[in-house]
Design a protein around this motif. Structure first.
Motif, PDB file in Angstrom:
ATOM      1  N   GLN A  89       0.838  -1.200   0.000  1.00  0.00           N
ATOM      2  CA  GLN A  89       0.000   0.000   0.000  1.00  0.00           C
ATOM      3  C   GLN A  89       0.874   1.251   0.000  1.00  0.00           C
ATOM      4  OE1 GLN A  89      -3.496   0.374  -0.159  1.00  0.00           O
ATOM      5  NE2 GLN A  89      -3.197  -1.732  -0.839  1.00  0.00           N
ATOM      6  N   ASN A  90       1.972   1.210   0.738  1.00  0.00           N
ATOM      7  CA  ASN A  90       2.867   2.359   0.788  1.00  0.00           C
ATOM      8  C   ASN A  90       3.540   2.584  -0.565  1.00  0.00           C
ATOM      9  OD1 ASN A  90       3.998   4.482   2.395  1.00  0.00           O
ATOM     10  ND2 ASN A  90       5.942   3.373   2.310  1.00  0.00           N
ATOM     11  N   ALA A  91       3.919   1.496  -1.233  1.00  0.00           N
ATOM     12  CA  ALA A  91       4.512   1.627  -2.569  1.00  0.00           C
ATOM     13  C   ALA A  91       3.503   2.225  -3.541  1.00  0.00           C
ATOM     14  CB  ALA A  91       4.995   0.262  -3.064  1.00  0.00           C
ATOM     15  N   LEU A  92       2.246   1.813  -3.424  1.00  0.00           N
ATOM     16  CA  LEU A  92       1.194   2.382  -4.266  1.00  0.00           C
ATOM     17  C   LEU A  92       1.036   3.878  -3.985  1.00  0.00           C
ATOM     18  CD1 LEU A  92      -1.160   2.149  -6.268  1.00  0.00           C
ATOM     19  CD2 LEU A  92      -2.608   1.494  -4.322  1.00  0.00           C
ATOM     20  N   ALA A  93       1.013   4.242  -2.708  1.00  0.00           N
ATOM     21  CA  ALA A  93       0.883   5.656  -2.343  1.00  0.00           C
ATOM     22  C   ALA A  93       2.047   6.471  -2.909  1.00  0.00           C
ATOM     23  CB  ALA A  93       0.823   5.808  -0.818  1.00  0.00           C
ATOM     24  N   ASP A  94       3.249   5.920  -2.833  1.00  0.00           N
ATOM     25  CA  ASP A  94       4.417   6.606  -3.391  1.00  0.00           C
ATOM     26  C   ASP A  94       4.319   6.738  -4.910  1.00  0.00           C
ATOM     27  OD1 ASP A  94       5.537   6.922  -0.880  1.00  0.00           O
ATOM     28  OD2 ASP A  94       6.935   5.230  -1.090  1.00  0.00           O
ATOM     29  N   SER A  95       3.826   5.697  -5.572  1.00  0.00           N
ATOM     30  CA  SER A  95       3.765   5.725  -7.033  1.00  0.00           C
ATOM     31  C   SER A  95       2.773   6.756  -7.555  1.00  0.00           C
ATOM     32  CB  SER A  95       3.427   4.341  -7.589  1.00  0.00           C
ATOM     33  OG  SER A  95       2.066   4.021  -7.358  1.00  0.00           O
ATOM     34  N   ILE A  96       1.728   7.054  -6.773  1.00  0.00           N
ATOM     35  CA  ILE A  96       0.756   8.068  -7.209  1.00  0.00           C
ATOM     36  C   ILE A  96       0.967   9.398  -6.481  1.00  0.00           C
ATOM     37  CG2 ILE A  96      -0.958   6.379  -7.946  1.00  0.00           C
ATOM     38  CD1 ILE A  96      -2.475   6.922  -5.328  1.00  0.00           C
ATOM     39  N   LYS A  97       2.108   9.467  -5.779  1.00  0.00           N
ATOM     40  CA  LYS A  97       2.521  10.692  -5.068  1.00  0.00           C
ATOM     41  C   LYS A  97       1.462  11.163  -4.063  1.00  0.00           C
ATOM     42  CE  LYS A  97       5.512  12.237  -8.837  1.00  0.00           C
ATOM     43  NZ  LYS A  97       6.127  10.986  -8.948  1.00  0.00           N
ATOM     44  N   ASP A  98       0.915  10.219  -3.318  1.00  0.00           N
ATOM     45  CA  ASP A  98      -0.055  10.523  -2.263  1.00  0.00           C
ATOM     46  C   ASP A  98       0.687  10.516  -0.930  1.00  0.00           C
ATOM     47  OD1 ASP A  98      -2.130  10.745  -0.458  1.00  0.00           O
ATOM     48  OD2 ASP A  98      -3.406   9.250  -1.434  1.00  0.00           O
ATOM     49  N   SER A  99       1.338  11.632  -0.637  1.00  0.00           N
ATOM     50  CA  SER A  99       2.163  11.709   0.570  1.00  0.00           C
ATOM     51  C   SER A  99       1.325  11.626   1.848  1.00  0.00           C
ATOM     52  CB  SER A  99       2.995  12.992   0.567  1.00  0.00           C
ATOM     53  OG  SER A  99       2.151  14.123   0.515  1.00  0.00           O
ATOM     54  N   HIS A 100       0.086  12.069   1.793  1.00  0.00           N
ATOM     55  CA  HIS A 100      -0.781  12.000   2.970  1.00  0.00           C
ATOM     56  C   HIS A 100      -1.033  10.547   3.358  1.00  0.00           C
ATOM     57  CE1 HIS A 100      -4.428  12.575   5.454  1.00  0.00           C
ATOM     58  NE2 HIS A 100      -3.787  13.678   5.804  1.00  0.00           N
ATOM     59  N   PHE A 101      -1.364   9.710   2.385  1.00  0.00           N
ATOM     60  CA  PHE A 101      -1.607   8.296   2.666  1.00  0.00           C
ATOM     61  C   PHE A 101      -0.312   7.598   3.089  1.00  0.00           C
ATOM     62  CE2 PHE A 101      -2.750   3.863   1.041  1.00  0.00           C
ATOM     63  CZ  PHE A 101      -3.480   3.545   2.175  1.00  0.00           C
ATOM     64  N   SER A 102       0.780   7.939   2.438  1.00  0.00           N
ATOM     65  CA  SER A 102       2.076   7.362   2.797  1.00  0.00           C
ATOM     66  C   SER A 102       2.429   7.705   4.241  1.00  0.00           C
ATOM     67  CB  SER A 102       3.153   7.877   1.849  1.00  0.00           C
ATOM     68  OG  SER A 102       4.368   7.229   2.093  1.00  0.00           O
ATOM     69  N   ASN A 103       2.178   8.936   4.630  1.00  0.00           N
ATOM     70  CA  ASN A 103       2.429   9.356   6.010  1.00  0.00           C
ATOM     71  C   ASN A 103       1.520   8.596   6.988  1.00  0.00           C
ATOM     72  OD1 ASN A 103       3.654  11.036   8.047  1.00  0.00           O
ATOM     73  ND2 ASN A 103       1.705  12.140   8.125  1.00  0.00           N
ATOM     74  N   PHE A 104       0.264   8.422   6.613  1.00  0.00           N
ATOM     75  CA  PHE A 104      -0.689   7.664   7.430  1.00  0.00           C
ATOM     76  C   PHE A 104      -0.182   6.236   7.639  1.00  0.00           C
ATOM     77  CE2 PHE A 104      -4.386   4.755   7.455  1.00  0.00           C
ATOM     78  CZ  PHE A 104      -5.017   5.167   8.624  1.00  0.00           C
ATOM     79  N   LEU A 105       0.312   5.628   6.579  1.00  0.00           N
ATOM     80  CA  LEU A 105       0.789   4.244   6.653  1.00  0.00           C
ATOM     81  C   LEU A 105       2.073   4.099   7.457  1.00  0.00           C
ATOM     82  CD1 LEU A 105       0.184   3.117   2.966  1.00  0.00           C
ATOM     83  CD2 LEU A 105      -1.047   2.315   4.992  1.00  0.00           C
ATOM     84  N   SER A 106       2.894   5.132   7.479  1.00  0.00           N
ATOM     85  CA  SER A 106       4.193   5.018   8.143  1.00  0.00           C
ATOM     86  C   SER A 106       4.062   4.651   9.620  1.00  0.00           C
ATOM     87  CB  SER A 106       5.005   6.304   7.977  1.00  0.00           C
ATOM     88  OG  SER A 106       4.414   7.365   8.692  1.00  0.00           O
ATOM     89  N   ASN A 107       3.025   5.141  10.290  1.00  0.00           N
ATOM     90  CA  ASN A 107       2.825   4.790  11.699  1.00  0.00           C
ATOM     91  C   ASN A 107       2.591   3.288  11.866  1.00  0.00           C
ATOM     92  OD1 ASN A 107       3.004   7.489  12.514  1.00  0.00           O
ATOM     93  ND2 ASN A 107       0.840   7.807  12.105  1.00  0.00           N
ATOM     94  N   PHE A 108       1.820   2.707  10.965  1.00  0.00           N
ATOM     95  CA  PHE A 108       1.508   1.278  11.049  1.00  0.00           C
ATOM     96  C   PHE A 108       2.717   0.425  10.670  1.00  0.00           C
ATOM     97  CE2 PHE A 108      -2.524   3.466  10.142  1.00  0.00           C
ATOM     98  CZ  PHE A 108      -3.160   3.179  11.337  1.00  0.00           C
ATOM     99  N   ILE A 109       3.477   0.895   9.701  1.00  0.00           N
ATOM    100  CA  ILE A 109       4.679   0.157   9.292  1.00  0.00           C
ATOM    101  C   ILE A 109       5.691   0.148  10.436  1.00  0.00           C
ATOM    102  CG2 ILE A 109       6.647   0.163   7.701  1.00  0.00           C
ATOM    103  CD1 ILE A 109       4.632   1.263   5.570  1.00  0.00           C
ATOM    104  N   ASN A 110       5.857   1.287  11.089  1.00  0.00           N
ATOM    105  CA  ASN A 110       6.760   1.354  12.241  1.00  0.00           C
ATOM    106  C   ASN A 110       6.280   0.443  13.369  1.00  0.00           C
ATOM    107  OD1 ASN A 110       8.427   3.212  10.978  1.00  0.00           O
ATOM    108  ND2 ASN A 110       7.365   4.968  11.868  1.00  0.00           N
ATOM    109  N   GLU A 111       4.991   0.396  13.593  1.00  0.00           N
ATOM    110  CA  GLU A 111       4.419  -0.457  14.636  1.00  0.00           C
ATOM    111  C   GLU A 111       4.656  -1.928  14.324  1.00  0.00           C
ATOM    112  OE1 GLU A 111       2.784  -1.324  18.222  1.00  0.00           O
ATOM    113  OE2 GLU A 111       3.254   0.678  17.490  1.00  0.00           O
ATOM    114  N   GLU A 112       4.621  -2.297  13.051  1.00  0.00           N
ATOM    115  CA  GLU A 112       4.877  -3.686  12.656  1.00  0.00           C
ATOM    116  C   GLU A 112       6.288  -4.111  13.028  1.00  0.00           C
ATOM    117  OE1 GLU A 112       3.191  -6.411  11.408  1.00  0.00           O
ATOM    118  OE2 GLU A 112       1.524  -5.140  11.998  1.00  0.00           O
ATOM    119  N   VAL A 113       7.248  -3.224  12.883  1.00  0.00           N
ATOM    120  CA  VAL A 113       8.631  -3.539  13.261  1.00  0.00           C
ATOM    121  C   VAL A 113       8.695  -3.865  14.750  1.00  0.00           C
ATOM    122  CG1 VAL A 113      10.970  -2.591  13.474  1.00  0.00           C
ATOM    123  CG2 VAL A 113       9.631  -2.167  11.404  1.00  0.00           C
TER     124      VAL A 113
END
Length: 136
Positions: A89-113
């Motif tokens: 999902q983050n790669a998709l957000a980056d590919s369409i330059k949706d920085s808001h969604f990418s930022n939203f996802l970053s919290n969940f990706i960090n939590e997964e680590v």
């Protein structure tokens, strides 16, 4: 599916024939955390003008019994799968330059680590302690 998996494990470890309250609480908390994440995604989708459509979720295959080590090992696999979906999902957000969604996802990706590290630590401790009283 991950929520169902953790919910199933929580109540398995709560059974009178299993009686491992620490594992019950751990998996119940994990299920609750995933439900909160799902609600955050639904709230975000509505904020962005989307529509939430709930469909059937395939349950994780039922097993007649789990050892704590098997449950933690399988949990790592489940969390790695969740992580892969978030990364896609983050790669998709980056590919369409949706920085808001990418930022939203970053919290969940960090939590997964953090979650994966915690599960790996539990797996190591269970391997050291061995079955029986060490699991309790």
């Amino acid at each position: 599916m991950a929520y169902y998996f953790y919910e199933q494990l929580a109540w398995y470890f709560n059974r009178d024939s299993v009686a491992l309250p620490g594992f019950h609480e751990f998996f119940k908390r994990s299920a609750d955390d995933l439900m909160k994440v799902a609600r955050k995604f639904m709230e975000y989708q509505n904020k962005r003008g989307g529509r939430v459509i709930l469909r059937d979720i395939e349950a994780h295959p039922i097993r007649p019994g789990w050892t704590p080590l098997e449950a933690i090992t399988r949990s790592i696999f489940v969390e790695q799968t969740v992580n892969q979906h978030l990364l896609k999902q983050n790669a998709l957000a980056d590919s369409i330059k949706d920085s808001h969604f990418s930022n939203f996802l970053s919290n969940f990706i960090n939590e997964e680590v953090i979650v994966l590290k915690e599960l790996a630590d539990h797996m190591t401790q269970l391997q050291r302690a061995g079955p029986g009283i060490g699991e309790y």
